[in-house]
Each structure stands twice: as C-alpha cells, then as structure tokens.
Motif scaffolding. Structure first.
Motif, short mmCIF file in Angstrom:
data_model
loop_
_atom_site.label_atom_id
_atom_site.label_comp_id
_atom_site.label_asym_id
_atom_site.label_seq_id
_atom_site.Cartn_x
_atom_site.Cartn_y
_atom_site.Cartn_z
N SER A 1 34.17 53.53 37.90
CA SER A 1 35.13 52.45 37.98
C SER A 1 34.42 51.26 38.62
O SER A 1 33.88 51.38 39.72
CB SER A 1 36.34 52.87 38.83
N VAL A 2 34.38 50.13 37.93
CA VAL A 2 33.53 49.01 38.34
C VAL A 2 34.37 47.88 38.94
O VAL A 2 35.41 47.51 38.41
CB VAL A 2 32.71 48.46 37.15
N THR A 3 33.87 47.34 40.05
CA THR A 3 34.44 46.13 40.64
C THR A 3 33.32 45.11 40.79
O THR A 3 32.25 45.43 41.33
CB THR A 3 35.05 46.39 42.02
N VAL A 4 33.54 43.91 40.29
CA VAL A 4 32.57 42.82 40.43
C VAL A 4 33.06 41.91 41.54
O VAL A 4 34.20 41.44 41.53
CB VAL A 4 32.43 42.05 39.11
N VAL A 5 32.18 41.64 42.50
CA VAL A 5 32.52 40.82 43.67
C VAL A 5 31.71 39.53 43.64
O VAL A 5 30.48 39.58 43.58
CB VAL A 5 32.24 41.59 44.98
N ASP A 6 32.39 38.41 43.66
CA ASP A 6 31.70 37.12 43.72
C ASP A 6 32.73 36.05 44.08
O ASP A 6 33.71 35.87 43.36
CB ASP A 6 31.05 36.79 42.37
N PRO A 7 32.53 35.36 45.21
CA PRO A 7 33.49 34.31 45.58
C PRO A 7 33.41 33.06 44.71
O PRO A 7 34.27 32.19 44.79
CB PRO A 7 33.12 34.00 47.04
N ARG B 1 34.22 31.39 41.75
CA ARG B 1 35.21 31.65 40.71
C ARG B 1 34.72 31.24 39.32
O ARG B 1 35.19 31.78 38.32
CB ARG B 1 36.52 30.94 41.05
N SER B 2 33.77 30.32 39.26
CA SER B 2 33.26 29.94 37.94
C SER B 2 32.44 31.07 37.33
O SER B 2 32.30 31.15 36.10
CB SER B 2 32.40 28.68 38.06
N PHE B 3 31.89 31.95 38.17
CA PHE B 3 31.16 33.12 37.69
C PHE B 3 32.10 34.31 37.48
O PHE B 3 32.04 34.99 36.47
CB PHE B 3 30.05 33.51 38.67
N ALA B 4 32.93 34.56 38.50
CA ALA B 4 33.81 35.74 38.49
C ALA B 4 35.10 35.40 37.76
O ALA B 4 36.15 35.18 38.37
CB ALA B 4 34.09 36.20 39.91
N SER B 5 35.03 35.39 36.45
CA SER B 5 36.20 35.03 35.65
C SER B 5 36.53 36.16 34.69
O SER B 5 35.67 36.97 34.31
CB SER B 5 35.93 33.75 34.86
N ASP B 6 37.80 36.20 34.27
CA ASP B 6 38.22 37.20 33.30
C ASP B 6 37.53 37.01 31.95
O ASP B 6 37.31 37.98 31.22
CB ASP B 6 39.73 37.13 33.11
N GLU B 7 37.18 35.78 31.64
CA GLU B 7 36.49 35.52 30.37
C GLU B 7 35.10 36.16 30.36
O GLU B 7 34.66 36.69 29.33
CB GLU B 7 36.38 34.02 30.12
N ARG B 8 34.41 36.10 31.50
CA ARG B 8 33.07 36.68 31.57
C ARG B 8 33.11 38.19 31.76
O ARG B 8 32.17 38.89 31.37
CB ARG B 8 32.29 36.03 32.73
N PHE B 9 34.19 38.70 32.38
CA PHE B 9 34.30 40.13 32.66
C PHE B 9 35.69 40.63 32.25
O PHE B 9 36.53 40.94 33.09
CB PHE B 9 34.06 40.41 34.15
N PRO B 10 35.93 40.71 30.95
CA PRO B 10 37.24 41.17 30.50
C PRO B 10 37.47 42.63 30.86
O PRO B 10 36.56 43.46 30.81
CB PRO B 10 37.17 40.98 28.97
#
Length: 238
Positions: free
Chosen positions: A98-104, A106-115
């Motif tokens: 189960s993967v969680t991506v952490v990055d404050p 927001r331009s990187f940590a977006s639903d578009e980049r990580f659906p």
C-alpha cells in the motif's frame, strides 16, 4: 478460539504486530506465536510463516500444526512526488504494498500525477509521525532536498521500518549521513539507510531506478543475500 486468544489476536492487529495462530491437529489446542514458552522449533516455523506470508500445516516432533500467519499490511512511504516515484508506484502495488506519496509541494503531489494513490502534502516528519512506520513498512526518500529528505530519514531511523532507502550519489549520501550524525544518530543506526538506494543494475532512466529500488525492497523483505561492490552499492547475491 478462546476469548483470551481472540483478545490477544485483536491486540496484535491493533498494534500492527505480526503473530501466528498455531492450531495443534487434531486436538484443536491453540496458541499465539512467538511465545517464549513455546518449543523453539514451533517459534522458528512461525517466523518462517510470517516471513513468507504463508499459512499452512507443518509437522514438528511427529505432531501436526496449522500455522495461520497474521501480518500487518505491507506499506511503502515514498517521500518526493518526482518522476522516479511515478515509476515506482506501479511496481510496488502488484508486490503487495500500500503506497503513500509524501510531498508538501502541491504542484508535484497531485492526483493527476498520482491517480488512485494516497497522497500526503504534510511535511515529511509530520507525515511519518502520523503513519508510524512499523516492521512491515519501507521508507524511500527521492527529493534530493535535505529540507524534505532529512526529516523523513530522521523519523524513519527512529521507527521499526524494515527498509530505509535514500536517492543520491555517494558524495550526497556522505553529506547526508553527517547531517544525521549532527542530529544525534550513531553510525550503527545510520547503517540502516541504503544509499545510494536500489540494487546496482546500472540503472539510468527513472523506470530502471524504480525497478532497482523495488527489487532491493523485496530482497530485504525476503532476506535475500545481499553483497556490496567496491562502490558501496547493493548487489543481490547468488
């Protein structure tokens, strides 16, 4: 199952503590393992069942036991919503993580980049304080930014995470280790960090680096033999 064993099993699940329910056949007598009062060979068999994530019957001393492995879920916490993270997530999920991506950022940590991936935009130290990495958790830092990677590594080193990896050159890693020493971490603790991260497969592209990372995570999880080459990179042993 007795109320006492059921309560102990529930506690283990809540604490994310791996245990095995051993049922003696055909009597039905049960106990939770590991148990210091249990025979050593039974505890050893339970440890193998947890390592392999496999339940089944074993014969010990002429007695059959059914060993039901209860492992906490596998988790991968990726710090840094970068290109390598985008390639790593599709490798990790089929391997059971189960993967969680952490990055404050927001331009990187977006639903578009990580659906369809859990995303945290908290600062990495706050995120790891919330997630509490356990013995079934791998932590990988990919940002190259000490302001993000170092706090995450600091928290990971204080946790039970079974794998801690950090992207960067040997020079970058040496500087990183010194900063973590300045935070009070001793060398025997710092040796838990696998840096440069990943098995040495001469990876160049983001997907290749991601492949080397998930391969090393699986090798560590499965206790595969690892060796070091002269450059200090990890190699999977024969």
């Amino acid at each position: 199952m007795t109320p006492e064993i059921l309560a102990a099993l529930d506690r283990a699940k809540q604490e994310k503590r791996p245990v095995v329910l051993a049922t003696q056949l055909p009597s039905g007598e049960q106990r939770l393992l590991p148990d210091p009062e249990a025979p050593a060979d039974l505890n050893d068999a339970a440890a193998r069942a947890l390592q392999r994530d496999e339940s089944g019957t074993v014969k010990l001393g002429g007695i059959d036991f059914f060993l039901h492995a209860y492992n906490p879920p596998l988790r991968l916490i990726v710090v840094g919503a970068v290109h390598i993270a985008q390639a790593l997530v599709p490798f990790a999920a089929p391997c059971g993580f189960s993967v969680t991506v952490v990055d404050p950022r927001r331009s990187f940590a977006s639903d578009e980049r990580f659906p369809d991936v859990e995303i945290s935009t908290a600062w990495p130290d706050e995120a790891l304080d919330e997630f509490v990495p356990d013995s079934r958790t791998a932590v990988v830092t990919l940002t190259h930014d000490p302001k993000l990677d170092d706090p995450a590594l600091d928290r990971a080193l204080k946790s039970q995470a079974f794998y801690i990896g950090a992207l960067g050159s040997r020079r970058t890693h040496a500087a990183r280790l010194q900063r973590l020493r300045d935070l009070g971490h001793q060398d025997n603790v710092l040796s838990r960090i696998r840096g440069p991260v990943g098995l040495n497969i001469e990876a160049v592209t983001a997907p290749e680096i991601a492949l080397s990372i998930i391969a090393e995570i699986v090798a560590v999880r499965r206790n595969a033999p690892l060796a070091r080459d002269r450059a200090g990179r990890n190699l999977q042993g024969a």
